[in-house]
Design a protein around this motif. Structure first.
Motif, PDB file in Angstrom:
ATOM      1  N   THR A   1       1.381  -2.365  -8.042  1.00 46.68           N
ATOM      2  CA  THR A   1       0.287  -2.757  -8.931  1.00 46.68           C
ATOM      3  C   THR A   1      -0.114  -4.198  -8.605  1.00 46.68           C
ATOM      4  OG1 THR A   1       1.758  -3.649 -10.619  1.00 46.68           O
ATOM      5  CG2 THR A   1       1.200  -1.283 -10.775  1.00 46.68           C
ATOM      6  N   GLU A   2      -1.239  -4.618  -9.150  1.00 49.66           N
ATOM      7  CA  GLU A   2      -1.697  -6.003  -8.949  1.00 49.66           C
ATOM      8  C   GLU A   2      -0.680  -6.992  -9.502  1.00 49.66           C
ATOM      9  OE1 GLU A   2      -4.421  -7.175  -7.315  1.00 49.66           O
ATOM     10  OE2 GLU A   2      -4.834  -5.120  -6.706  1.00 49.66           O
ATOM     11  N   ALA A   3      -0.099  -6.663 -10.662  1.00 50.12           N
ATOM     12  CA  ALA A   3       0.889  -7.548 -11.283  1.00 50.12           C
ATOM     13  C   ALA A   3       2.131  -7.677 -10.388  1.00 50.12           C
ATOM     14  CB  ALA A   3       1.276  -7.019 -12.656  1.00 50.12           C
ATOM     15  N   GLN A   4       2.580  -6.553  -9.824  1.00 49.21           N
ATOM     16  CA  GLN A   4       3.736  -6.593  -8.924  1.00 49.21           C
ATOM     17  C   GLN A   4       3.427  -7.425  -7.689  1.00 49.21           C
ATOM     18  OE1 GLN A   4       4.236  -2.291  -8.555  1.00 49.21           O
ATOM     19  NE2 GLN A   4       6.313  -2.486  -9.415  1.00 49.21           N
ATOM     20  N   GLN A   5       2.246  -7.237  -7.129  1.00 49.44           N
ATOM     21  CA  GLN A   5       1.870  -7.997  -5.937  1.00 49.44           C
ATOM     22  C   GLN A   5       1.817  -9.486  -6.239  1.00 49.44           C
ATOM     23  OE1 GLN A   5      -1.526  -6.482  -3.760  1.00 49.44           O
ATOM     24  NE2 GLN A   5      -0.998  -4.378  -4.284  1.00 49.44           N
ATOM     25  N   ALA A   6       1.294  -9.850  -7.401  1.00 50.70           N
ATOM     26  CA  ALA A   6       1.217 -11.264  -7.784  1.00 50.70           C
ATOM     27  C   ALA A   6       2.618 -11.851  -7.954  1.00 50.70           C
ATOM     28  CB  ALA A   6       0.423 -11.420  -9.070  1.00 50.70           C
ATOM     29  N   GLU A   7       3.508 -11.075  -8.572  1.00 49.23           N
ATOM     30  CA  GLU A   7       4.878 -11.550  -8.776  1.00 49.23           C
ATOM     31  C   GLU A   7       5.598 -11.725  -7.436  1.00 49.23           C
ATOM     32  OE1 GLU A   7       8.816 -10.380 -11.419  1.00 49.23           O
ATOM     33  OE2 GLU A   7       6.955  -9.245 -11.684  1.00 49.23           O
TER      34      GLU A   7
ATOM     35  N   LYS B   1       0.834  -1.207   0.000  1.00 51.76           N
ATOM     36  CA  LYS B   1       0.000   0.000   0.000  1.00 51.76           C
ATOM     37  C   LYS B   1       0.868   1.256   0.000  1.00 51.76           C
ATOM     38  CE  LYS B   1      -3.865   2.105   2.456  1.00 51.76           C
ATOM     39  NZ  LYS B   1      -4.769   1.994   3.607  1.00 51.76           N
ATOM     40  N   LYS B   2       1.895   1.279   0.842  1.00 52.22           N
ATOM     41  CA  LYS B   2       2.753   2.461   0.927  1.00 52.22           C
ATOM     42  C   LYS B   2       3.556   2.685  -0.343  1.00 52.22           C
ATOM     43  CE  LYS B   2       3.262   2.755   5.911  1.00 52.22           C
ATOM     44  NZ  LYS B   2       4.187   2.785   7.038  1.00 52.22           N
ATOM     45  N   LEU B   3       3.964   1.577  -0.992  1.00 52.83           N
ATOM     46  CA  LEU B   3       4.750   1.696  -2.215  1.00 52.83           C
ATOM     47  C   LEU B   3       3.866   1.874  -3.450  1.00 52.83           C
ATOM     48  CD1 LEU B   3       7.505  -1.025  -1.688  1.00 52.83           C
ATOM     49  CD2 LEU B   3       7.712   1.442  -1.384  1.00 52.83           C
ATOM     50  N   GLY B   4       2.591   1.593  -3.311  1.00 53.94           N
ATOM     51  CA  GLY B   4       1.686   1.701  -4.447  1.00 53.94           C
ATOM     52  C   GLY B   4       1.934   0.619  -5.485  1.00 53.94           C
TER      53      GLY B   4
ATOM     54  N   THR C   1      11.282   5.139  -2.457  1.00 57.94           N
ATOM     55  CA  THR C   1      10.319   5.213  -1.350  1.00 57.94           C
ATOM     56  C   THR C   1      10.660   4.195  -0.276  1.00 57.94           C
ATOM     57  OG1 THR C   1       8.602   5.911  -2.892  1.00 57.94           O
ATOM     58  CG2 THR C   1       7.862   5.115  -0.752  1.00 57.94           C
ATOM     59  N   LEU C   2      11.010   2.987  -0.694  1.00 58.03           N
ATOM     60  CA  LEU C   2      11.378   1.937   0.256  1.00 58.03           C
ATOM     61  C   LEU C   2      12.622   2.323   1.049  1.00 58.03           C
ATOM     62  CD1 LEU C   2      10.704  -0.904   1.294  1.00 58.03           C
ATOM     63  CD2 LEU C   2      12.206  -1.814  -0.474  1.00 58.03           C
TER      64      LEU C   2
ATOM     65  N   PHE D   1      13.147  -9.338  -5.116  1.00 58.43           N
ATOM     66  CA  PHE D   1      12.117  -8.387  -4.680  1.00 58.43           C
ATOM     67  C   PHE D   1      12.385  -7.006  -5.259  1.00 58.43           C
ATOM     68  CE2 PHE D   1      10.768  -5.136  -1.596  1.00 58.43           C
ATOM     69  CZ  PHE D   1       9.398  -5.346  -1.626  1.00 58.43           C
ATOM     70  N   MET D   2      13.620  -6.555  -5.172  1.00 59.55           N
ATOM     71  CA  MET D   2      13.961  -5.217  -5.648  1.00 59.55           C
ATOM     72  C   MET D   2      13.805  -5.111  -7.169  1.00 59.55           C
ATOM     73  SD  MET D   2      14.465  -3.499  -2.981  1.00 59.55           S
ATOM     74  CE  MET D   2      15.453  -2.049  -3.143  1.00 59.55           C
ATOM     75  N   ASN D   3      14.015  -6.217  -7.884  1.00 57.26           N
ATOM     76  CA  ASN D   3      13.862  -6.200  -9.338  1.00 57.26           C
ATOM     77  C   ASN D   3      12.410  -6.011  -9.764  1.00 57.26           C
ATOM     78  OD1 ASN D   3      16.588  -6.424  -9.861  1.00 57.26           O
ATOM     79  ND2 ASN D   3      16.526  -8.649 -10.045  1.00 57.26           N
ATOM     80  N   VAL D   4      11.475  -6.329  -8.896  1.00 56.99           N
ATOM     81  CA  VAL D   4      10.056  -6.161  -9.198  1.00 56.99           C
ATOM     82  C   VAL D   4       9.659  -4.685  -9.095  1.00 56.99           C
ATOM     83  CG1 VAL D   4       7.712  -6.730  -8.403  1.00 56.99           C
ATOM     84  CG2 VAL D   4       9.466  -8.498  -8.468  1.00 56.99           C
ATOM     85  N   LEU D   5      10.347  -3.940  -8.239  1.00 55.47           N
ATOM     86  CA  LEU D   5       9.993  -2.548  -7.973  1.00 55.47           C
ATOM     87  C   LEU D   5      10.500  -1.595  -9.057  1.00 55.47           C
ATOM     88  CD1 LEU D   5      10.858  -2.343  -4.162  1.00 55.47           C
ATOM     89  CD2 LEU D   5       8.675  -2.913  -5.217  1.00 55.47           C
ATOM     90  N   THR D   6       9.813  -0.470  -9.197  1.00 53.47           N
ATOM     91  CA  THR D   6      10.271   0.601 -10.086  1.00 53.47           C
ATOM     92  C   THR D   6      11.295   1.448  -9.322  1.00 53.47           C
ATOM     93  OG1 THR D   6       8.579   2.161  -9.351  1.00 53.47           O
ATOM     94  CG2 THR D   6       8.015   0.710 -11.214  1.00 53.47           C
ATOM     95  N   GLU D   7      11.956   2.356 -10.034  1.00 53.46           N
ATOM     96  CA  GLU D   7      12.944   3.233  -9.386  1.00 53.46           C
ATOM     97  C   GLU D   7      12.304   4.072  -8.280  1.00 53.46           C
ATOM     98  OE1 GLU D   7      16.275   3.557  -9.521  1.00 53.46           O
ATOM     99  OE2 GLU D   7      16.223   1.770 -10.790  1.00 53.46           O
ATOM    100  N   GLU D   8      11.112   4.604  -8.537  1.00 55.61           N
ATOM    101  CA  GLU D   8      10.431   5.432  -7.543  1.00 55.61           C
ATOM    102  C   GLU D   8      10.080   4.615  -6.305  1.00 55.61           C
ATOM    103  OE1 GLU D   8       8.887   5.173 -10.764  1.00 55.61           O
ATOM    104  OE2 GLU D   8      10.118   6.823 -11.504  1.00 55.61           O
ATOM    105  N   GLN D   9       9.632   3.386  -6.518  1.00 58.84           N
ATOM    106  CA  GLN D   9       9.276   2.520  -5.388  1.00 58.84           C
ATOM    107  C   GLN D   9      10.510   2.150  -4.580  1.00 58.84           C
ATOM    108  OE1 GLN D   9       7.293  -0.464  -7.732  1.00 58.84           O
ATOM    109  NE2 GLN D   9       5.258   0.335  -7.242  1.00 58.84           N
ATOM    110  N   ARG D  10      11.640   1.933  -5.257  1.00 60.28           N
ATOM    111  CA  ARG D  10      12.892   1.646  -4.535  1.00 60.28           C
ATOM    112  C   ARG D  10      13.301   2.834  -3.681  1.00 60.28           C
ATOM    113  NH1 ARG D  10      15.491  -0.296  -9.756  1.00 60.28           N
ATOM    114  NH2 ARG D  10      14.539  -2.322  -9.991  1.00 60.28           N
TER     115      ARG D  10
END
Length: 168
Positions: free
Chosen positions: A68-74, A63-66, A150-151, A139-148
């Protein structure tokens, strides 16, 4: 007459004391201190049964990272695969502990047995370290630059909060 008065006074004092103790324990349960029955009549310990990990933690992070459904599934798929790997490592560690318990301290070759177990433990820790690092990378490869980013900010804030708590 004096004995009857003394017995009555003693009995009333004990009764009031027991009532006060009972009332205090009930009020402490209501405030959440101490062990008590909470939800569904089950004991949940001092924290009231809150769980601070697993799926709940992942939902908050998603939720905090925003995500997507595809990212959550992966990520869910990755976690399931990691569970199996982790289970294998736990079994290996359990076997290692059994070997440690079986050591005979009075044995003539005790030192060499301990050295062999120390090597085995080092190999185990190496495997575990590699597994954790691989999981983190996946895990980090699933995230976008902005999400990384934020994390990273979230981790720094958490580290600062911990520092403030421990410095008190």
């Amino acid at each position: 007459m004096k004995k009857a008065l003394l017995v009555t006074l003693l009995a009333s004092t004990l009764g009031l004391g027991a009532t006060a103790v009972h009332a205090e324990s009930e009020s402490s349960d209501k405030r959440g201190h101490g062990y008590s029955k909470h939800k569904d009549g089950k004991h949940h310990g001092k924290r009231g049964g809150k769980r601070h990990g697993g799926a709940h933690k992942m939902q908050r992070i998603a939720k905090k990272l925003g995500l997507t459904e595809a990212q959550q599934a992966e990520i869910k798929t990755l976690r399931e695969a990691q569970k199996e790997e982790h289970k294998a490592l736990r079994e290996e560690m359990k076997a290692f502990r059994e070997k440690m318990k079986a050591l005979d301290t009075s044995s003539a070759d005790y030192d060499s047995q301990v050295a062999a177990l120390a090597d085995e433990k080092a190999n185990f820790e190496r495997k575990r370290f590699i597994q954790k690092s691989t999981a983190r990378q996946a895990f980090m490869n699933v995230l976008t630059e902005e999400q990384r980013a934020t994390l990273k900010t979230m981790k720094e804030e958490r580290k600062n909060r911990r520092g403030k708590r421990h410095s008190k």
